[in-house]
Design a protein around this motif. Structure first.
Motif, PDB file in Angstrom:
ATOM      1  N   GLU A  70       6.504  10.084  -4.417  1.00 31.71           N
ATOM      2  CA  GLU A  70       7.281  10.093  -5.337  1.00 31.71           C
ATOM      3  C   GLU A  70       8.196   8.418  -5.137  1.00 31.71           C
ATOM      4  O   GLU A  70       8.548   8.176  -4.204  1.00 31.71           O
ATOM      5  N   GLY A  71       8.034   7.840  -6.865  1.00 26.73           N
ATOM      6  CA  GLY A  71       9.368   6.594  -7.052  1.00 26.73           C
ATOM      7  C   GLY A  71       8.711   6.033  -5.943  1.00 26.73           C
ATOM      8  O   GLY A  71       9.466   5.296  -5.551  1.00 26.73           O
ATOM      9  N   THR A  72       7.237   5.653  -6.133  1.00 25.34           N
ATOM     10  CA  THR A  72       7.355   4.549  -4.975  1.00 25.34           C
ATOM     11  C   THR A  72       5.851   4.153  -5.965  1.00 25.34           C
ATOM     12  O   THR A  72       4.753   4.532  -6.025  1.00 25.34           O
ATOM     13  N   ARG A  73       5.841   2.357  -6.192  1.00 26.51           N
ATOM     14  CA  ARG A  73       5.679   1.457  -6.952  1.00 26.51           C
ATOM     15  C   ARG A  73       4.635   1.160  -5.859  1.00 26.51           C
ATOM     16  O   ARG A  73       5.171   0.441  -5.375  1.00 26.51           O
ATOM     17  N   VAL A  74       3.237   1.030  -6.201  1.00 27.69           N
ATOM     18  CA  VAL A  74       2.736   0.474  -5.825  1.00 27.69           C
ATOM     19  C   VAL A  74       2.347  -1.167  -6.257  1.00 27.69           C
ATOM     20  O   VAL A  74       2.016  -0.843  -7.451  1.00 27.69           O
ATOM     21  N   THR A  75       2.687  -2.439  -5.753  1.00 27.54           N
ATOM     22  CA  THR A  75       1.967  -3.794  -6.215  1.00 27.54           C
ATOM     23  C   THR A  75       1.437  -4.523  -6.507  1.00 27.54           C
ATOM     24  O   THR A  75       1.417  -5.247  -6.982  1.00 27.54           O
ATOM     25  N   ASP A  76       0.315  -4.069  -5.398  1.00 30.52           N
ATOM     26  CA  ASP A  76      -0.854  -4.883  -4.992  1.00 30.52           C
ATOM     27  C   ASP A  76      -1.729  -3.904  -4.113  1.00 30.52           C
ATOM     28  O   ASP A  76      -0.979  -2.892  -3.256  1.00 30.52           O
ATOM     29  N   VAL A  77      -3.057  -4.872  -4.083  1.00 32.82           N
ATOM     30  CA  VAL A  77      -4.054  -3.658  -3.623  1.00 32.82           C
ATOM     31  C   VAL A  77      -4.995  -4.862  -3.382  1.00 32.82           C
ATOM     32  O   VAL A  77      -5.703  -6.012  -3.804  1.00 32.82           O
ATOM     33  N   ALA A  78      -4.979  -4.842  -1.608  1.00 25.26           N
ATOM     34  CA  ALA A  78      -5.657  -5.538  -0.921  1.00 25.26           C
ATOM     35  C   ALA A  78      -7.244  -5.470  -0.505  1.00 25.26           C
ATOM     36  O   ALA A  78      -7.520  -4.336   0.384  1.00 25.26           O
ATOM     37  N   PRO A  79      -8.078  -5.107  -1.133  1.00 23.61           N
ATOM     38  CA  PRO A  79      -9.626  -5.136  -0.979  1.00 23.61           C
ATOM     39  C   PRO A  79      -9.931  -5.122   0.577  1.00 23.61           C
ATOM     40  O   PRO A  79      -9.640  -6.269   0.992  1.00 23.61           O
ATOM     41  N   GLY A  80     -11.020  -4.299   1.445  1.00 23.36           N
ATOM     42  CA  GLY A  80     -11.949  -4.865   2.491  1.00 23.36           C
ATOM     43  C   GLY A  80     -12.262  -3.842   3.024  1.00 23.36           C
ATOM     44  O   GLY A  80     -12.156  -2.803   1.945  1.00 23.36           O
ATOM     45  N   SER A  81     -13.014  -4.187   3.956  1.00 27.66           N
ATOM     46  CA  SER A  81     -13.207  -2.827   4.665  1.00 27.66           C
ATOM     47  C   SER A  81     -12.007  -1.950   4.615  1.00 27.66           C
ATOM     48  O   SER A  81     -12.446  -1.214   4.720  1.00 27.66           O
ATOM     49  N   ARG A  82     -11.099  -2.271   5.187  1.00 26.76           N
ATOM     50  CA  ARG A  82     -10.015  -1.222   5.477  1.00 26.76           C
ATOM     51  C   ARG A  82      -8.549  -1.747   4.414  1.00 26.76           C
ATOM     52  O   ARG A  82      -8.276  -2.612   4.519  1.00 26.76           O
ATOM     53  N   PRO A  83      -8.960  -1.337   3.015  1.00 31.45           N
ATOM     54  CA  PRO A  83      -7.916  -2.011   1.813  1.00 31.45           C
ATOM     55  C   PRO A  83      -6.870  -1.809   2.359  1.00 31.45           C
ATOM     56  O   PRO A  83      -6.121  -0.179   3.024  1.00 31.45           O
ATOM     57  N   GLN A  84      -5.829  -1.980   2.060  1.00 30.78           N
ATOM     58  CA  GLN A  84      -4.130  -2.322   2.504  1.00 30.78           C
ATOM     59  C   GLN A  84      -3.639  -2.306   0.779  1.00 30.78           C
ATOM     60  O   GLN A  84      -4.218  -3.047   0.086  1.00 30.78           O
ATOM     61  N   LEU A  85      -1.895  -0.915   0.905  1.00 31.84           N
ATOM     62  CA  LEU A  85      -2.191  -1.503  -0.351  1.00 31.84           C
ATOM     63  C   LEU A  85      -0.153  -1.692  -0.263  1.00 31.84           C
ATOM     64  O   LEU A  85       0.578  -1.212   0.963  1.00 31.84           O
TER      65      LEU A  85
END
Length: 516
Positions: free
Chosen positions: A206-221
């Motif tokens: 909780e209290g964790t904001r996702v600021t960006d999503v890098a899609p791909g074969s193994r996505p990174q948040l």
């Protein structure tokens, strides 16, 4: 919300919260503070996100759930919590705009969602107020309701045409669905969360904001506390924080309002919905030794439609005309997103993001659609072939059902964008802003959102939404800045509250100087 701001004018009745939030304990899951690697990362801990996490964990996947606020404190915790496959007069639309088989698929997954909640509550031995009740959509258009009954029966639903309801309002007729349900959604999700985190391979932050999503074969948040690497990502945040399929033009943000009241007498025991504008929703809720009646309605596009406080007042007036209201205990509002063709978007998010999945566009019916989305997403991630995934496919092409609304909403957003920027050409006197009021003014060439708290202190932030540059509007019932284009909402100090925006509104000077 800034503590110096009262949520709404003093004459508004009730505590500004829902009974689901008021009656359940605060959760205390830690925020993410380091990098993490899992099979599936789920963004959003509402009913869709936790349903997906539960299904995936049952299939042996390691899962991390990332929530900006607290579990079920957003749309789910502010629902009227009807578990029903009766979503307004939807089946005649589905039959006409899609076909009979698609209407049947929609009915099947939503009926199964009711059964799933009942089954899981039994397995978890949790009392979440689950009760089976008949549901009614009522109105004065006999032809429309007869067509809905016919389409719903063709879809395999327990639908019947009745003329004896509701007992509290005038209407020619209604469509009745038997064996629907009501429940406490936050109590249900807290039990799911407890069960999930009792198992190895699952974590909730909780209290964790996702600021960006890098899609791909193994996505990174990218998050406020660390990076998360996953084989697949589920975005279940209301409006997707990553847009690869034009969601900004195919989703409309809507706010609606609810009052929770006690009556001098017994409330009606069914689930009631009056279609049309303005719609009305009525259901009872048994809360310990007391019974509440929940009356909802007054929906409008977020950031548009005038005073939100007046909508509470109109809802109260409507309720008092029809029920022996003793006291109003709660008031709250919620936000949901309506897809252009009336069917949620559940599946792969879009081009170039084959390992990123989305669940959104529930149109106010997220209790069953959210549960159904959990199962559909788990199947999609595992590559299982389900025909229902074609109906909910976010990349579907449905010009007959969606083109008129898509064009209307896109034109509306563009018009609102232009109108708001022109309006700020005229600077306004800060002294005219009273306690609890907010206004967008222009300082030099810069639009500034200025609000005065209960103690008389001015709070100033940029008026430009960090999502796509529209100008925010003041919400006088919630003391928030709301974007009229895509539904992002911010506190008086600029903190992002909900919607697609991942960045806060920058602070500005609150005096007569140019903004810093």
């Amino acid at each position: 919300m800034h503590e110096a701001f009262t949520r709404g004018p003093a004459d508004l009745p009730g505590e500004p919260t829902s009974p689901w939030l008021e009656s359940t304990t605060e959760t205390e899951y830690d925020a993410l503070e380091t990098d993490l690697s899992v099979d599936v990362a789920v963004v959003g801990a509402g009913i869709a996100g936790l349903s997906a996490a539960t299904r995936l964990r049952e299939r042996g996947r390691s899962v991390a759930v990332l929530e900006r606020d607290r579990i079920a404190a957003g749309i789910t915790g502010k629902s009227t919590a009807k578990l029903t496959s009766q979503h307004g007069l939807c089946y005649a639309h589905l039959r006409d705009a899609f076909d009979r088989e698609r209407a049947r698929q929609y009915a099947t997954v939503n009926e199964a969602a009711i059964d799933e909640v009942e089954r899981r509550l039994g397995e978890l031995a949790v009392d979440a107020g689950f009760e089976r009740r008949p549901a009614y959509v009522y109105g004065d258009s006999r032809d429309a309701i007869e067509r809905e009954v016919d389409a719903a029966r063709e879809a395999g639903l327990p639908a019947s045409f009745v003329t004896s309801v509701p007992p509290f309002d005038r209407a020619q007729c209604a469509v009745r669905f038997d064996d629907q349900a009501r429940f406490d959604p936050r109590a249900y999700l807290l039990a799911l969360a407890d069960d999930l985190t009792s198992q190895s391979g699952t974590a909730i932050f909780e209290g964790t904001r996702v600021t960006d999503v890098a899609p791909g074969s193994r996505p990174q948040l990218e998050t406020s506390g660390g990076a998360v690497h996953a084989d697949a990502v589920v975005i279940a945040t209301g409006f997707p924080i990553l847009d690869r399929a034009g969601y900004f033009a195919r989703l409309t943000p809507k706010r609606s309002y609810v009052l929770g009241m006690t009556l001098a007498g017994e409330p009606p025991e069914g689930l009631y919905y009056r279609s049309g504008e303005p719609y009305r929703s009525v259901r009872a809720h048994h809360d310990g030794d007391r019974t509440l009646l929940l009356v909802g309605g007054e929906n409008h596009k977020t950031g548009q439609g005038g005073s939100a406080a007046d909508r509470y007042r109109r809802l109260e007036g409507w309720a008092r005309e029809r029920f022996p209201v003793d006291s109003i205990e709660y008031r709250w509002s919620t936000q949901d997103y309506v897809s252009a063709d009336g069917v949620p978007f559940v599946g792969r998010l879009g081009a170039g993001a084959e390992n990123v999945f989305v669940a959104t566009g529930f149109g106010g019916w997220g209790m069953t659609n959210g549960v159904a989305a959990g199962g559909l997403l788990a199947d999609a991630i595992e590559g299982r072939d389900r025909p229902e995934l074609e109906l909910f496919d976010p990349l579907r092409f449905t010009p007959k059902a969606s083109a008129p609304k898509t064009l209307t909403e896109s034109a509306d957003a563009a018009s609102q964008f232009a109108t708001d920027w022109v309006r700020t050409l005229f600077s306004q006197d800060l002294e005219s802003i009273g306690p609890g009021e907010g206004r967008v003014i222009r300082k030099g060439t810069t639009p500034v959102a200025v609000a005065r708290d209960d103690e008389g202190t001015l709070h100033a932030v940029s008026a430009v939404c960090t999502h796509m540059g529209c100008l925010v509007e003041w919400n006088d019932a919630e003391a928030s800045w709301d974007c009229p284009c895509h539904g992002s909402r911010f506190s008086p100090e600029g903190n992002a509250l909900e919607g697609p925006a991942t960045e806060d509104l920058p602070r500005r000077a609150s005096d007569d100087r140019r903004p810093t």
